[in-house]
Design an enzyme around this catalytic site. Sequence first.
Site, short mmCIF file in Angstrom:
data_model
loop_
_atom_site.label_atom_id
_atom_site.label_comp_id
_atom_site.label_asym_id
_atom_site.label_seq_id
_atom_site.Cartn_x
_atom_site.Cartn_y
_atom_site.Cartn_z
N TYR A 24 -60.35 -68.42 -37.60
CA TYR A 24 -59.73 -68.07 -36.30
C TYR A 24 -59.19 -66.64 -36.35
CZ TYR A 24 -56.67 -68.67 -32.15
OH TYR A 24 -56.05 -68.55 -30.94
N SER A 44 -55.09 -63.13 -30.02
CA SER A 44 -53.98 -64.00 -30.46
C SER A 44 -53.07 -63.18 -31.36
CB SER A 44 -54.54 -65.18 -31.27
OG SER A 44 -53.50 -65.89 -31.91
P1 NAD Z 1 -57.49 -74.69 -24.06
O1 NAD Z 1 -58.18 -75.53 -25.08
O2 NAD Z 1 -56.39 -75.25 -23.26
O3 NAD Z 1 -58.56 -74.07 -23.08
C1 NAD Z 1 -59.72 -73.47 -23.58
C2 NAD Z 1 -60.86 -73.75 -22.61
O4 NAD Z 1 -62.01 -73.07 -23.11
C3 NAD Z 1 -61.23 -75.25 -22.56
O5 NAD Z 1 -61.33 -75.67 -21.21
C4 NAD Z 1 -62.57 -75.33 -23.29
O6 NAD Z 1 -63.42 -76.35 -22.77
C5 NAD Z 1 -63.12 -73.93 -23.04
N1 NAD Z 1 -64.09 -73.52 -24.05
C6 NAD Z 1 -63.96 -73.55 -25.40
N2 NAD Z 1 -65.08 -73.11 -25.97
C7 NAD Z 1 -65.93 -72.78 -24.97
C8 NAD Z 1 -67.26 -72.29 -24.91
N3 NAD Z 1 -67.96 -72.04 -26.03
N4 NAD Z 1 -67.83 -72.08 -23.70
C9 NAD Z 1 -67.14 -72.32 -22.56
N5 NAD Z 1 -65.89 -72.82 -22.55
C10 NAD Z 1 -65.29 -73.04 -23.75
O7 NAD Z 1 -57.01 -73.42 -24.89
P2 NAD Z 1 -55.93 -72.29 -24.51
O8 NAD Z 1 -54.77 -72.54 -25.38
O9 NAD Z 1 -55.79 -72.13 -23.06
O10 NAD Z 1 -56.69 -71.04 -25.15
C11 NAD Z 1 -57.35 -70.06 -24.37
C12 NAD Z 1 -57.55 -68.84 -25.24
O11 NAD Z 1 -56.26 -68.36 -25.63
C13 NAD Z 1 -58.33 -69.12 -26.53
O12 NAD Z 1 -59.14 -68.02 -26.82
C14 NAD Z 1 -57.22 -69.25 -27.56
O13 NAD Z 1 -57.67 -68.95 -28.85
C15 NAD Z 1 -56.22 -68.23 -27.04
N6 NAD Z 1 -54.85 -68.42 -27.51
C16 NAD Z 1 -54.14 -69.54 -27.18
C17 NAD Z 1 -52.82 -69.67 -27.65
C18 NAD Z 1 -51.96 -70.87 -27.32
O14 NAD Z 1 -50.89 -71.00 -27.92
N7 NAD Z 1 -52.35 -71.74 -26.41
C19 NAD Z 1 -52.28 -68.68 -28.47
C20 NAD Z 1 -53.04 -67.56 -28.78
C21 NAD Z 1 -54.32 -67.44 -28.29
#
Ligand code: NAD
Length: 258
Positions: A157, A144
């Site tokens: 985080y 991130s």
């Molecule tokens: P999201 O919540 O839409 O999707 C995350 C998925 O991961 C969910 O389906 C959840 O059920 C699954 N998950 C969470 N913990 C888990 C575990 N222990 N085992 C198996 N599955 C698990 O989130 P997103 O926004 O798509 O985020 C995906 C990644 O991107 C994350 O690592 C998040 O920190 C990172 N990220 C997201 C953003 C953003 O703005 N959306 C920005 C920076 C980083």
Amino acid sequence: MMTPLAIITGGAQGIGLATVELLLKEGWRVAAMDRDPEAVAELDAAHPDAPLLAMAVDVSDELQVEEAFQHINHWQAENGRATGFDLLVNNAGLAEPECGPIERLSLEDWRLWQESHLTAAFLCTRAAVPGLRERHGAIVNIASTRALQSEPHCESYAAAKGGLLSMTHALAVSLGPEIRVNAICPGWIETGPWQKSANRQSPRHRDIDRSQHPVGRVGEPADVAATVAFLASDKAGFITGQHISVDGGMTRRMIYAE
Ligand code: NAD
């Protein structure tokens, strides 16, 4: 040519789901793990004829990860596929960055972020390395921009994502030349339309939300998925141990109070 196999954690919603869909479209076989069984069932139902193995797995749980990798090996064998993996995307994790003031953060809550991002990436990487070595594959860790800069009250985080960046260069040095390891630092990525049906939301952004990004818009899961596909490809064959921000330029904007 052998059909490549990707393993994507957190693959049933958000950025992980967009990555699953892009790689399927590009001709990959995909094994997706997600701890939300409802989202996994929807992913499975949406792709009845695709070479997709959708599994309900908590990737921070050692035993569940071991069993999931055995399941992937059986799935490949049943379908007459060779052993080995081409790509692991460590994407799963608690996407909420705010953990509240440090004085009130419980050890249990601190561990939630560390385990869902960092421990999960360790467990899946450890399980995937022999198969990745066989096929000279790649690992992409989804970190991130919060590994690089902060708002208040995001310590757990930020620490987990910073740890992922350090693990990325450490692994690149340990696992080369067979395996390349890189990270992506997404900025603001709108995942509302990419949630399971019960939680799906249409994005509503203000002008200021768009205009604060040098590219003039908020990010989409497809922006990250495309970068994963690039880092997994031979076009990125000279890139390892790096992180790339996919953030519409937000971390390059200098901010002075008006
Ligand atoms: P999201 O919540 O839409 O999707 C995350 C998925 O991961 C969910 O389906 C959840 O059920 C699954 N998950 C969470 N913990 C888990 C575990 N222990 N085992 C198996 N599955 C698990 O989130 P997103 O926004 O798509 O985020 C995906 C990644 O991107 C994350 O690592 C998040 O920190 C990172 N990220 C997201 C953003 C953003 O703005 N959306 C920005 C920076 C980083």
